[in-house]
Every structure is written in C-alpha cells, then in structure tokens.
Design a protein around this motif. Structure first.
Motif, PDB file in Angstrom:
ATOM      1  N   PHE A 185       0.901  -1.196   0.131  1.00 39.40           N
ATOM      2  CA  PHE A 185      -0.023  -0.112  -0.111  1.00 39.40           C
ATOM      3  C   PHE A 185       0.931   1.091   0.077  1.00 39.40           C
ATOM      4  CE2 PHE A 185      -2.491  -3.115   2.788  1.00 39.40           C
ATOM      5  CZ  PHE A 185      -3.207  -3.507   1.873  1.00 39.40           C
ATOM      6  N   TYR A 186       0.229   2.348  -0.571  1.00 41.95           N
ATOM      7  CA  TYR A 186       0.979   3.616  -0.559  1.00 41.95           C
ATOM      8  C   TYR A 186       0.557   4.165   0.865  1.00 41.95           C
ATOM      9  CZ  TYR A 186       1.101   8.700  -1.558  1.00 41.95           C
ATOM     10  OH  TYR A 186       1.419  10.001  -1.413  1.00 41.95           O
ATOM     11  N   ASP A 187       1.448   4.822   1.434  1.00 37.33           N
ATOM     12  CA  ASP A 187       1.042   5.422   2.700  1.00 37.33           C
ATOM     13  C   ASP A 187       0.210   6.882   2.455  1.00 37.33           C
ATOM     14  OD1 ASP A 187       1.115   6.447   5.298  1.00 37.33           O
ATOM     15  OD2 ASP A 187       3.336   6.884   5.497  1.00 37.33           O
ATOM     16  N   MET A 188      -0.764   7.078   3.088  1.00 32.67           N
ATOM     17  CA  MET A 188      -1.647   8.407   2.682  1.00 32.67           C
ATOM     18  C   MET A 188      -1.401   9.199   3.722  1.00 32.67           C
ATOM     19  SD  MET A 188      -5.186   6.984   0.951  1.00 32.67           S
ATOM     20  CE  MET A 188      -5.436   5.197   1.641  1.00 32.67           C
ATOM     21  N   SER A 189      -0.574   8.925   4.810  1.00 32.41           N
ATOM     22  CA  SER A 189      -0.483   9.982   6.037  1.00 32.41           C
ATOM     23  C   SER A 189      -0.460  11.368   5.677  1.00 32.41           C
ATOM     24  CB  SER A 189       0.492   9.474   6.856  1.00 32.41           C
ATOM     25  OG  SER A 189       0.627   8.044   7.474  1.00 32.41           O
ATOM     26  N   GLU A 190       0.548  11.595   4.774  1.00 35.31           N
ATOM     27  CA  GLU A 190       0.695  13.186   4.380  1.00 35.31           C
ATOM     28  C   GLU A 190      -0.313  13.842   3.525  1.00 35.31           C
ATOM     29  OE1 GLU A 190       4.953  13.735   3.399  1.00 35.31           O
ATOM     30  OE2 GLU A 190       5.541  12.568   4.878  1.00 35.31           O
ATOM     31  N   ASP A 191      -1.113  12.824   3.011  1.00 27.38           N
ATOM     32  CA  ASP A 191      -2.007  13.652   1.977  1.00 27.38           C
ATOM     33  C   ASP A 191      -3.612  13.718   2.545  1.00 27.38           C
ATOM     34  OD1 ASP A 191      -0.231  13.168  -0.560  1.00 27.38           O
ATOM     35  OD2 ASP A 191      -0.167  10.968   0.352  1.00 27.38           O
ATOM     36  N   ILE A 192      -3.847  12.980   3.582  1.00 28.54           N
ATOM     37  CA  ILE A 192      -5.252  12.919   4.026  1.00 28.54           C
ATOM     38  C   ILE A 192      -5.725  14.281   4.468  1.00 28.54           C
ATOM     39  CG2 ILE A 192      -5.546  10.478   4.207  1.00 28.54           C
ATOM     40  CD1 ILE A 192      -5.385  10.934   7.229  1.00 28.54           C
ATOM     41  N   GLY A 193      -4.913  15.036   4.967  1.00 26.81           N
ATOM     42  CA  GLY A 193      -5.308  16.521   5.549  1.00 26.81           C
ATOM     43  C   GLY A 193      -5.842  17.448   4.211  1.00 26.81           C
ATOM     44  N   ASP A 194      -5.442  17.089   3.228  1.00 22.20           N
ATOM     45  CA  ASP A 194      -5.881  18.085   2.117  1.00 22.20           C
ATOM     46  C   ASP A 194      -7.132  17.294   1.630  1.00 22.20           C
ATOM     47  OD1 ASP A 194      -3.244  19.180   2.181  1.00 22.20           O
ATOM     48  OD2 ASP A 194      -2.740  17.739   0.769  1.00 22.20           O
ATOM     49  N   TYR A 195      -7.873  16.545   2.200  1.00 20.78           N
ATOM     50  CA  TYR A 195      -9.209  16.036   1.632  1.00 20.78           C
ATOM     51  C   TYR A 195     -10.197  15.751   2.718  1.00 20.78           C
ATOM     52  CZ  TYR A 195      -6.377  14.776  -2.611  1.00 20.78           C
ATOM     53  OH  TYR A 195      -5.806  14.555  -3.499  1.00 20.78           O
ATOM     54  N   GLU A 196     -11.161  16.307   2.386  1.00 21.08           N
ATOM     55  CA  GLU A 196     -12.137  16.691   3.578  1.00 21.08           C
ATOM     56  C   GLU A 196     -12.815  15.332   4.331  1.00 21.08           C
ATOM     57  OE1 GLU A 196     -16.928  18.939   4.357  1.00 21.08           O
ATOM     58  OE2 GLU A 196     -15.718  18.869   2.409  1.00 21.08           O
ATOM     59  N   ASN A 197     -12.794  14.396   3.263  1.00 24.46           N
ATOM     60  CA  ASN A 197     -13.782  13.244   3.804  1.00 24.46           C
ATOM     61  C   ASN A 197     -12.708  12.022   3.944  1.00 24.46           C
ATOM     62  OD1 ASN A 197     -16.111  14.249   2.691  1.00 24.46           O
ATOM     63  ND2 ASN A 197     -15.775  13.773   0.756  1.00 24.46           N
ATOM     64  N   LEU A 198     -11.455  12.310   4.067  1.00 23.00           N
ATOM     65  CA  LEU A 198     -10.532  11.312   4.399  1.00 23.00           C
ATOM     66  C   LEU A 198      -9.846  11.502   5.930  1.00 23.00           C
ATOM     67  CD1 LEU A 198      -8.230  11.059   0.965  1.00 23.00           C
ATOM     68  CD2 LEU A 198     -10.493  10.155   1.690  1.00 23.00           C
ATOM     69  N   ASP A 199     -10.451  12.345   6.645  1.00 21.20           N
ATOM     70  CA  ASP A 199     -10.082  12.457   7.921  1.00 21.20           C
ATOM     71  C   ASP A 199     -10.558  11.189   8.802  1.00 21.20           C
ATOM     72  OD1 ASP A 199      -9.907  13.129  10.610  1.00 21.20           O
ATOM     73  OD2 ASP A 199     -10.656  15.088  10.634  1.00 21.20           O
ATOM     74  N   LEU A 200      -9.513  10.423   9.357  1.00 20.73           N
ATOM     75  CA  LEU A 200      -9.887   9.298   9.958  1.00 20.73           C
ATOM     76  C   LEU A 200     -11.009   9.446  11.218  1.00 20.73           C
ATOM     77  CD1 LEU A 200      -6.760   7.123   9.919  1.00 20.73           C
ATOM     78  CD2 LEU A 200      -8.704   6.997   8.485  1.00 20.73           C
ATOM     79  N   ASN A 201     -11.092  10.704  11.637  1.00 22.67           N
ATOM     80  CA  ASN A 201     -11.901  10.850  12.778  1.00 22.67           C
ATOM     81  C   ASN A 201     -13.622  10.774  12.104  1.00 22.67           C
ATOM     82  OD1 ASN A 201     -10.250  11.124  14.978  1.00 22.67           O
ATOM     83  ND2 ASN A 201      -9.636  13.225  14.142  1.00 22.67           N
ATOM     84  N   ASN A 202     -13.485  10.813  10.824  1.00 20.34           N
ATOM     85  CA  ASN A 202     -15.107  10.730  10.514  1.00 20.34           C
ATOM     86  C   ASN A 202     -15.439   9.314  10.496  1.00 20.34           C
ATOM     87  OD1 ASN A 202     -14.801  13.210   9.353  1.00 20.34           O
ATOM     88  ND2 ASN A 202     -14.253  12.703   7.180  1.00 20.34           N
ATOM     89  N   PHE A 203     -14.805   8.437  10.824  1.00 23.48           N
ATOM     90  CA  PHE A 203     -15.396   6.872  10.673  1.00 23.48           C
ATOM     91  C   PHE A 203     -15.205   6.218  12.221  1.00 23.48           C
ATOM     92  CE2 PHE A 203     -12.721   8.260   7.187  1.00 23.48           C
ATOM     93  CZ  PHE A 203     -13.590   8.133   5.965  1.00 23.48           C
ATOM     94  N   PHE A 204     -16.042   5.005  12.220  1.00 24.25           N
ATOM     95  CA  PHE A 204     -16.009   4.419  13.645  1.00 24.25           C
ATOM     96  C   PHE A 204     -14.585   4.072  13.907  1.00 24.25           C
ATOM     97  CE2 PHE A 204     -20.521   3.624  11.740  1.00 24.25           C
ATOM     98  CZ  PHE A 204     -21.156   3.703  12.937  1.00 24.25           C
ATOM     99  N   GLU A 205     -14.698   4.121  15.377  1.00 22.84           N
ATOM    100  CA  GLU A 205     -13.327   3.924  16.028  1.00 22.84           C
ATOM    101  C   GLU A 205     -12.737   2.711  15.563  1.00 22.84           C
ATOM    102  OE1 GLU A 205     -11.324   3.655  20.431  1.00 22.84           O
ATOM    103  OE2 GLU A 205     -13.514   4.121  20.023  1.00 22.84           O
ATOM    104  N   GLY A 206     -13.561   1.572  15.524  1.00 24.00           N
ATOM    105  CA  GLY A 206     -13.058   0.334  15.356  1.00 24.00           C
ATOM    106  C   GLY A 206     -12.529   0.222  14.044  1.00 24.00           C
ATOM    107  N   ALA A 207     -13.202   1.038  12.712  1.00 24.62           N
ATOM    108  CA  ALA A 207     -12.650   1.112  11.477  1.00 24.62           C
ATOM    109  C   ALA A 207     -11.532   1.660  11.224  1.00 24.62           C
ATOM    110  CB  ALA A 207     -13.958   1.553  10.516  1.00 24.62           C
ATOM    111  N   ARG A 208     -11.210   2.677  12.008  1.00 28.10           N
ATOM    112  CA  ARG A 208     -10.085   3.370  12.147  1.00 28.10           C
ATOM    113  C   ARG A 208      -8.901   2.355  12.567  1.00 28.10           C
ATOM    114  NH1 ARG A 208     -13.205   7.441  14.858  1.00 28.10           N
ATOM    115  NH2 ARG A 208     -11.884   7.131  16.895  1.00 28.10           N
ATOM    116  N   GLY A 209      -9.152   1.505  13.474  1.00 25.96           N
ATOM    117  CA  GLY A 209      -8.050   0.748  13.998  1.00 25.96           C
ATOM    118  C   GLY A 209      -7.571  -0.285  13.048  1.00 25.96           C
ATOM    119  N   THR A 210      -8.319  -0.499  11.948  1.00 23.33           N
ATOM    120  CA  THR A 210      -7.730  -1.260  10.908  1.00 23.33           C
ATOM    121  C   THR A 210      -7.357  -0.450   9.691  1.00 23.33           C
ATOM    122  OG1 THR A 210      -9.737  -1.597  10.029  1.00 23.33           O
ATOM    123  CG2 THR A 210      -8.965  -3.519  11.558  1.00 23.33           C
TER     124      THR A 210
END
Length: 408
Positions: free
Chosen positions: A103-128
């Motif tokens: 996989f490509y690491d998206m860590s440095e990119d997700i801040g530029d996209y409104e819908n990619l903030d991991l806080n948008n998602f269920f905690e259990g989903a963020r864990g994986t």
C-alpha cells in the motif's frame, strides 16, 4: 539478508509462487492518462461510479474479483509490482499485505481531503486503516454482528426483547431447548473464526499484539471457551448439520442466530410467515458486549502513478452522500458516522441497532497470522465439544500451535 525460515522469506516465496501460478496482472502504470484502475470484490461498482466519471472526465476501469480469488490475485500483484491504482482490501488482510509493502502511505495526504479525516469513521474501522504508523486505507463500508431473534418465541420463555446478557442467553437457551426433540436455542457460527474472538472480548479478554500465545492463557478466554462449548454439550445448539438457518429461524426450531445486516433483507424476502415476529438486538453482554469490526477499505497500490487521481476518487467514495447511495445500492453499511444521521438509517430500527453495535466493536488482531490462528482455534473448539477433549489440555495444545504459527 533474508534468513530461511523467517516470515519475510516465506512470504516472499509465496508471492513468487503465486506470480508463476497465476501470471502477471495488468499494470496500473500502463493505463491511459484518463483512466483510473480499480479492483473490487463488490458487485455493482462499475455502474455506481458513472456519475463520478461524468463529473471528473475520467474513466474508472473497474475489475470485479470474486472474494475466493482476490487473495491470490493480490499476492500476484505484490509479487509482480503490477496492480491497480485503487484496490479494495478486506480488514482481516490489512496486516498481511501492509507488511508486504502493498500500500501507498496516505499519511501526508489525507489532511488535504475533507472526507479522508479518519475521525469521520467508526473507531473500530480506524483501527484497521492504520498499520505501523502508516495510513494504508480509508474505510469504505463496515460490518459487524448482532443477534437475530424471534420475538414471539423468546417472549414465551421470558425474554421478549431478547437476552441482554450471557447469563440470560444461557437461561433462555435452556428453556428453548427444553421444548422437545428437534428444538434448539441458537445456531452458533461454527466455521467463523471471528466468533470465538468476539465471545472472548465479551468476557473481558483482549488480544495484545506481541504477547503471542500468552494471550490465550487468560482465564477470561477460557471462560469464553466454556460458554461456547456449553451450547453443544447441553444441546442448546445443534451439533450435526441441520436445516438452512433462515428455514430453521422461520419454523422456530432455531429462534436465534448471530449474523450481519445483510440478513435483515434475507429474512424479509424469505420469511413472510414471520413478519412482525422477529427483531435484531445488540450482542449479549458479559464484561462488554463488543462485536467484531469488519468491512473493507479503499487503498492505493504502492506503485500507482496516479496517486492524486486515486486520492480524489477515494475522497468521493468516502463522502456521506456517496456512502448513503452505496448503502441503497448494496445494503453495505456506511463507515462514515455522519451518514447514520440520515433517516434511511436512523429511522430503521433494525439497521440502527447495527449502528449502535458498531459503537461497541473491536478490530480483529491486526497480524498477518490471524486467519491461521483463527482456523486453528476452530479446530481446537471442535476437539472439545465434539471429541470430548479436556479443555485445559486442548488450550495448552492450541498455545503450542500458536507459538509455531508465530515463529514461522
């Protein structure tokens, strides 16, 4: 330098073997500039993305892969370095393929996209969605398990709202099994390696990565095993292969079972005779009522040459409206928590029960060896409830098997 016998060496051998057996996959970098290649195991995606194609003047080239073939095809892609731009990844495969560098690491990119903030998602989903401090996927849809039960039959034994705890579940099950020959309480998922882990979490057990086989020496885990095997030893669950579960649920011989949200539609389509006589409840509680967090993420293949386009597409797929539209198309539950405020989910009492359960979930162990450990556990449980093996001895042998699996 790789050492023979190490996990990395063995994984490399598997990858190369898969490449020879299955052949090379199409190379994302060879696609035209206005094409984004997407691999998925979900039907209907090809038609679903037509609006995105029209709005963004890009062709989404969707390849649908059957689940039974997907694992080997992904192995081949990693081995050959030839894969898609965007790929669907099941949550239980995350560790295996992340460790292989898929996989490509998206860590440095997700801040530029409104819908990619991991806080948008269920905690259990963020864990994986994260592995080894990298963001390797964005949650697409989620999955969990809850209790389906016959309200009319459970009311007869004193539980009109379904059993709320494991003590109540055992009490209700005894009364249901006492109805006579061919009558049981619940159909337990004997071939699902996830269920014993869920039962363990509910008894207060946790799996700590790095602790290895010592995890299974916890008394809380033995409590879970004792509960599981009790259902077969006492005849609350059928040991032999029986009726198809929806048939058994409809005729009342098995008035409870654990399953996912797709079975709401299955029962509505095939259980006309029991309309208004069944419902869905949260998992029974012991120390917790945690269920599993499953589902799928959308990831970017490590050598895609269209990272910006891939990020934009995944951002669209993670949008609240898009996830609601996908739910209406495929009945797969949105990973985006904001989507659950929409009436289509919030006003459906059965679906909203799954939404409530999703707040109390645990990701399965995020290690490459999880599936092997889970299947070995199912074999161990069968040795106890079918073969009469001593529980302590069987679990001691299981811990040795886990040691062997983790040391390979």
């Amino acid at each position: 330098m790789l050492k023979k016998g190490s996990k990395v060496f063995l994984f490399a051998i598997i990858l190369v073997g898969a490449a020879f057996v299955l052949g090379a996959c199409s190379n994302a970098s060879s696609s035209s500039d206005d094409t984004l290649q997407v691999w998925t195991m979900s039907d209907e995606l090809e038609g679903f993305v037509e609006d995105y194609e029209a709005e963004h003047d890009i062709e989404i080239e969707v390849q649908t892969i059957p689940w039974e073939n997907a694992h080997d095809k992904l192995l081949t892609a990693v081995a050959s370095g030839k894969g898609p731009d965007v790929l669907q990844i099941g949550t239980t495969w995350v560790a295996e393929f992340a460790e292989a560098g898929a996989f490509y690491d998206m860590s440095e990119d997700i801040g530029d996209y409104e819908n990619l903030d991991l806080n948008n998602f269920f905690e259990g989903a963020r864990g994986t969605a994260e592995y080894d401090d990298q963001v390797i996927g964005i949650p697409w849809y989620v999955d969990t398990r809850a209790l389906f039960y016959r309200t009319d039959i459970l009311e007869e034994v004193g539980y009109p709202d379904g059993p709320q705890t494991w003590d109540e579940m055992i009490d209700a099950s005894q009364k249901l099994a006492d109805r006579g020959d061919g009558q049981y309480a619940i159909d337990l998922p004997r071939t699902d390696p996830q269920f014993p882990f869920m039962l363990g979490w509910q008894q207060g057990w946790t799996y700590e990565v790095g602790e290895g086989s010592a995890n299974f020496d916890d008394p809380a885990f033995k409590d879970a095993v004792d509960i599981y095997t009790t259902f077969y030893e006492e005849g609350y669950s059928q040991l032999e292969e029986g009726k198809e579960i929806i048939q058994a649920f409809s005729d009342g011989s098995k008035p409870m079972f654990f399953s996912g949200p797709w079975d709401i539609k299955t029962i509505k389509d095939n259980g006309e005779d029991i309309e208004g006589k069944w419902d869905v409840a949260l998992m029974p509680e012991g120390e917790t009522n945690k269920s599993m967090m499953g589902g799928a993420h959308l990831s970017i293949f490590h050598n895609s040459e269209k990272v910006d386009e891939a990020l934009d597409f995944i951002n669209w797929m993670a949008d609240t409206d898009t996830q609601l539209a996908w739910y209406e198309t495929m009945s797969e539950l949105p990973a985006n928590q904001a989507a659950w405020e929409d009436p289509i989910l919030a006003d459906d009492p059965m679906v909203s029960t799954f939404g409530e359960q999703l707040k109390s979930t645990e990701p399965l162990p995020l290690i490459p060896e999880y599936e092997r450990m889970g299947n070995e556990l199912l074999d161990t449980l069968e040795q106890i409830y079918r073969g009469g093996a001593d529980t302590d001895e069987a679990l001691a042998n299981y811990r040795k098997e886990v040691d062997d699996i983790l040391s390979e």
